[in-house]
Motif scaffolding. Structure first.
Motif, mmCIF file in Angstrom:
data_model
loop_
_atom_site.group_PDB
_atom_site.id
_atom_site.type_symbol
_atom_site.label_atom_id
_atom_site.label_comp_id
_atom_site.label_asym_id
_atom_site.label_seq_id
_atom_site.Cartn_x
_atom_site.Cartn_y
_atom_site.Cartn_z
ATOM 1 N N GLY A 49 38.411 54.264 31.862
ATOM 2 C CA GLY A 49 37.507 53.132 32.066
ATOM 3 C C GLY A 49 36.242 53.249 31.247
ATOM 4 N N GLU A 50 35.733 54.468 31.125
ATOM 5 C CA GLU A 50 34.544 54.696 30.304
ATOM 6 C C GLU A 50 34.831 54.378 28.846
ATOM 7 O OE1 GLU A 50 31.350 58.326 29.379
ATOM 8 O OE2 GLU A 50 33.131 58.681 30.608
ATOM 9 N N ALA A 51 36.028 54.757 28.375
ATOM 10 C CA ALA A 51 36.407 54.458 26.997
ATOM 11 C C ALA A 51 36.488 52.952 26.775
ATOM 12 C CB ALA A 51 37.745 55.124 26.676
ATOM 13 N N PHE A 52 37.042 52.220 27.740
ATOM 14 C CA PHE A 52 37.087 50.759 27.634
ATOM 15 C C PHE A 52 35.672 50.189 27.501
ATOM 16 C CE2 PHE A 52 41.535 50.585 29.020
ATOM 17 C CZ PHE A 52 41.973 49.421 28.411
ATOM 18 N N ASP A 53 34.750 50.678 28.313
ATOM 19 C CA ASP A 53 33.378 50.163 28.279
ATOM 20 C C ASP A 53 32.700 50.447 26.942
ATOM 21 O OD1 ASP A 53 33.566 49.149 30.831
ATOM 22 O OD2 ASP A 53 32.669 50.903 31.795
ATOM 23 N N LYS A 54 32.935 51.640 26.398
ATOM 24 C CA LYS A 54 32.303 51.997 25.134
ATOM 25 C C LYS A 54 32.884 51.208 23.969
ATOM 26 C CE LYS A 54 30.741 56.576 26.571
ATOM 27 N NZ LYS A 54 30.882 58.054 26.420
ATOM 28 N N VAL A 55 34.191 50.985 23.993
ATOM 29 C CA VAL A 55 34.803 50.161 22.946
ATOM 30 C C VAL A 55 34.293 48.724 23.043
ATOM 31 C CG1 VAL A 55 36.990 49.154 22.171
ATOM 32 C CG2 VAL A 55 36.837 51.614 22.625
ATOM 33 N N ALA A 56 34.084 48.244 24.258
ATOM 34 C CA ALA A 56 33.525 46.898 24.426
ATOM 35 C C ALA A 56 32.161 46.783 23.758
ATOM 36 C CB ALA A 56 33.421 46.563 25.914
ATOM 37 N N LYS A 57 31.327 47.817 23.895
ATOM 38 C CA LYS A 57 30.013 47.800 23.245
ATOM 39 C C LYS A 57 30.155 47.801 21.727
ATOM 40 C CE LYS A 57 27.268 49.887 26.943
ATOM 41 N NZ LYS A 57 26.357 51.003 27.343
ATOM 42 N N MET A 58 31.109 48.590 21.222
ATOM 43 C CA MET A 58 31.335 48.621 19.767
ATOM 44 C C MET A 58 31.736 47.248 19.233
ATOM 45 S SD MET A 58 33.578 52.095 19.362
ATOM 46 C CE MET A 58 33.258 53.527 20.401
ATOM 47 N N LEU A 59 32.475 46.489 20.050
ATOM 48 C CA LEU A 59 32.940 45.168 19.643
ATOM 49 C C LEU A 59 32.007 44.052 20.096
ATOM 50 C CD1 LEU A 59 36.746 45.649 20.421
ATOM 51 C CD2 LEU A 59 35.697 45.474 18.154
ATOM 52 N N ASP A 60 30.827 44.436 20.639
ATOM 53 C CA ASP A 60 29.818 43.469 21.076
ATOM 54 C C ASP A 60 30.365 42.495 22.116
ATOM 55 O OD1 ASP A 60 27.900 44.519 19.264
ATOM 56 O OD2 ASP A 60 28.801 43.363 17.645
ATOM 57 N N LEU A 61 31.084 43.038 23.086
ATOM 58 C CA LEU A 61 31.714 42.202 24.107
ATOM 59 C C LEU A 61 30.902 42.109 25.388
ATOM 60 C CD1 LEU A 61 35.455 43.259 23.709
ATOM 61 C CD2 LEU A 61 34.283 41.274 22.746
ATOM 62 N N GLY A 62 29.842 42.891 25.500
ATOM 63 C CA GLY A 62 29.000 42.796 26.686
ATOM 64 C C GLY A 62 29.538 43.569 27.865
ATOM 65 N N TYR A 63 29.004 43.249 29.047
ATOM 66 C CA TYR A 63 29.317 43.960 30.285
ATOM 67 C C TYR A 63 29.832 42.961 31.318
ATOM 68 C CZ TYR A 63 28.384 46.264 34.742
ATOM 69 O OH TYR A 63 28.503 46.775 36.001
ATOM 70 N N PRO A 64 30.856 43.320 32.114
ATOM 71 C CA PRO A 64 31.611 44.581 32.122
ATOM 72 C C PRO A 64 32.620 44.656 30.981
ATOM 73 C CG PRO A 64 32.461 43.107 33.793
ATOM 74 C CD PRO A 64 31.269 42.415 33.207
ATOM 75 N N GLY A 65 32.777 45.841 30.435
ATOM 76 C CA GLY A 65 33.518 45.996 29.203
ATOM 77 C C GLY A 65 35.025 45.954 29.332
ATOM 78 N N VAL B 151 40.734 50.531 36.745
ATOM 79 C CA VAL B 151 41.524 50.254 35.541
ATOM 80 C C VAL B 151 42.960 49.878 35.909
ATOM 81 C CG1 VAL B 151 42.288 51.204 33.316
ATOM 82 C CG2 VAL B 151 40.036 51.763 34.191
ATOM 83 N N SER B 152 43.381 50.168 37.144
ATOM 84 C CA SER B 152 44.730 49.782 37.557
ATOM 85 C C SER B 152 44.882 48.262 37.636
ATOM 86 C CB SER B 152 45.081 50.415 38.900
ATOM 87 O OG SER B 152 44.348 49.836 39.961
ATOM 88 N N ALA B 153 43.765 47.534 37.542
ATOM 89 C CA ALA B 153 43.831 46.078 37.483
ATOM 90 C C ALA B 153 44.268 45.578 36.111
ATOM 91 C CB ALA B 153 42.470 45.472 37.829
ATOM 92 N N ASN B 154 44.262 46.454 35.103
ATOM 93 C CA ASN B 154 44.658 46.065 33.753
ATOM 94 C C ASN B 154 46.103 45.579 33.742
ATOM 95 O OD1 ASN B 154 46.000 46.921 30.982
ATOM 96 N ND2 ASN B 154 43.835 46.601 30.564
ATOM 97 N N ALA B 155 46.316 44.350 33.313
ATOM 98 C CA ALA B 155 47.640 43.728 33.396
ATOM 99 C C ALA B 155 48.668 44.450 32.537
ATOM 100 C CB ALA B 155 47.542 42.265 32.985
ATOM 101 N N ARG B 156 48.271 44.903 31.345
ATOM 102 C CA ARG B 156 49.232 45.567 30.457
ATOM 103 C C ARG B 156 49.671 46.902 31.038
ATOM 104 N NH1 ARG B 156 49.953 43.328 25.976
ATOM 105 N NH2 ARG B 156 47.813 42.545 25.876
ATOM 106 N N LEU B 157 48.728 47.638 31.628
ATOM 107 C CA LEU B 157 49.073 48.914 32.233
ATOM 108 C C LEU B 157 49.999 48.708 33.426
ATOM 109 C CD1 LEU B 157 48.706 51.984 32.519
ATOM 110 C CD2 LEU B 157 46.654 51.519 33.894
ATOM 111 N N ARG B 158 49.698 47.749 34.277
ATOM 112 C CA ARG B 158 50.540 47.486 35.446
ATOM 113 C C ARG B 158 51.954 47.088 35.025
ATOM 114 N NH1 ARG B 158 47.116 46.399 40.150
ATOM 115 N NH2 ARG B 158 48.639 45.004 41.091
ATOM 116 N N ALA B 159 52.035 46.213 34.036
ATOM 117 C CA ALA B 159 53.348 45.739 33.601
ATOM 118 C C ALA B 159 54.163 46.859 32.957
ATOM 119 C CB ALA B 159 53.174 44.582 32.627
#
Length: 349
Positions: free
Chosen positions: A169-185, A279-287
């Motif tokens: 989850g931390e990695a997702f948040d940091k990548v979101a910042k790199m891509l300027d996607l804001g919060y929550p990442g 992160v278990s809410a992530n649709a790709r991971l669940r599927a």
């Protein structure tokens, strides 16, 4: 037993009522995302203050919506850690004081144990899926934790593997910042990845080329940063490229987790995997996990993947039924290894 659950470990104020006979009675979550979005992340002091403002009116609303009263509550369970210490202290103090005023037992709940148990909770009179037979493996994947745990019973946990640096989850948040996607990442990266090509960028699957069940996502995060810098230098960091980077990153995380889960189930001698944490809410991971032919997956409803009071009420109820109680001391912990927990029979009140 009707248990009021209180969750304040981070930026969500969650309250719920769980009945040992009737299942989940009511659940209410107040998110502080708009409050923290302007700062690009959670501000601990602001989180604590907002929990103070919201707990009493949310309790009143929960009781009203559930058609219950305070004098019907048999026990109060509250998050005692891990989490932001100030935020945890607000909920713990409120919960312990309310229990004292009502003359009912209280219980301090481990936040990650509650995440682990919530897929086993009845949301009403019946289970959505059969409960997994013991032992099973739990994947706890959130902003602060990525762990594989062998579960032999309540409080009987064996750590099989965990992240040695950044959690998923931390990695997702940091990548979101790199891509300027804001919060929550995390949700922002997943949404952007929906428009991405899965095969354009092949990013590393960390620590999958060696034995073991530990995770590492810092190198993957660095690979994304390098890729973004290269694309920017080449003048090709357009909207589609950003989506393709997000998709490549998400695919790498999901593949890594799936590989480790297959190994963990083999090591534990079971096919049953409980998936829990934000992160278990992530649709790709669940599927992806649900499609694994060698696994039987047990997941919480999407609404109960992120922090909520229902998981605290349920976990508290299980330990309370086992005879566990909290004394008058209000003890909270920012860090609290789940492996320190014991079955209720081994806990002295």
């Amino acid at each position: 037993m009707l248990v009021l659950g209180i969750e304040t470990s981070c930026d969500e104020t969650g309250l719920a009522l769980y009945d040992s006979d009737d299942g989940l009675i009511g659940n209410i979550i107040y998110s502080q995302v708009p409050l923290h979005a302007q700062y690009g992340g959670v501000v601990p002091e602001l989180a604590s203050r907002d929990h103070i403002r919201k707990l009493t009116p949310l309790t009143e609303r929960l009781l009203r919506d559930s058609h219950r009263s305070l004098d019907e509550i048999d026990a109060v369970a509250y998050t005692a850690g891990p989490g932001l210490l100030g935020a945890v202290m607000v909920g713990a103090t409120y919960g312990r004081t309310l229990a004292l005023a009502l003359g009912v037992p209280a219980l301090a709940v481990h936040h990650m144990e509650a995440h682990l148990l919530v897929p086993l909770m009845r949301t009403g009179q019946s289970f959505d899926r059969p409960a997994p037979p013991l032992p099973f493996v739990a994947l706890l994947v959130s902003g602060g934790h990525t762990q594989l745990v062998r579960v032999a019973g309540l409080g009987r946990y064996e750590l099989l593997g965990e992240s040695v640096d950044d959690a998923a989850g931390e990695a997702f948040d940091k990548v979101a910042k790199m891509l300027d996607l804001g919060y929550p990442g995390g949700p922002a990266v997943a949404k952007l990845a929906e428009a991405g090509e899965p095969d354009r960028f092949r990013l590393p699957r960390p620590m999958t080329d060696r034995p073991g069940l530990d995770f590492s996502f810092s190198g993957l995060k660095t690979a994304v940063r390098t890729l973004i810098a290269q694309c920017r230098t080449d003048g090709r960091l357009d909207a589609q490229t950003r989506a393709d980077i997000a998709r490549g990153f998400e695919e790498a995380v999901v593949d890594t987790i799936c590989i480790k889960c297959r190994r963990a189930l083999k090591a534990a001698g079971t096919e049953h995997l409980v998936l829990a944490g934000g992160v278990s809410a992530n649709a790709r991971l669940r599927a992806r996990l649900d499609a694994e032919p060698t696994m039987t997956i047990h997941m919480a409803p999407h609404a109960l993947c992120t922090d909520n009071g229902a998981m605290i009420a349920y976990a508290g109820c299980q330990r309370l039924l086992g005879g566990e109680r909290a004394d008058l001391t209000i003890e909270t912990r920012a860090r609290w290894p789940m492996m320190e927990l014991r079955p209720p029979a081994q806990v002295t009140a």
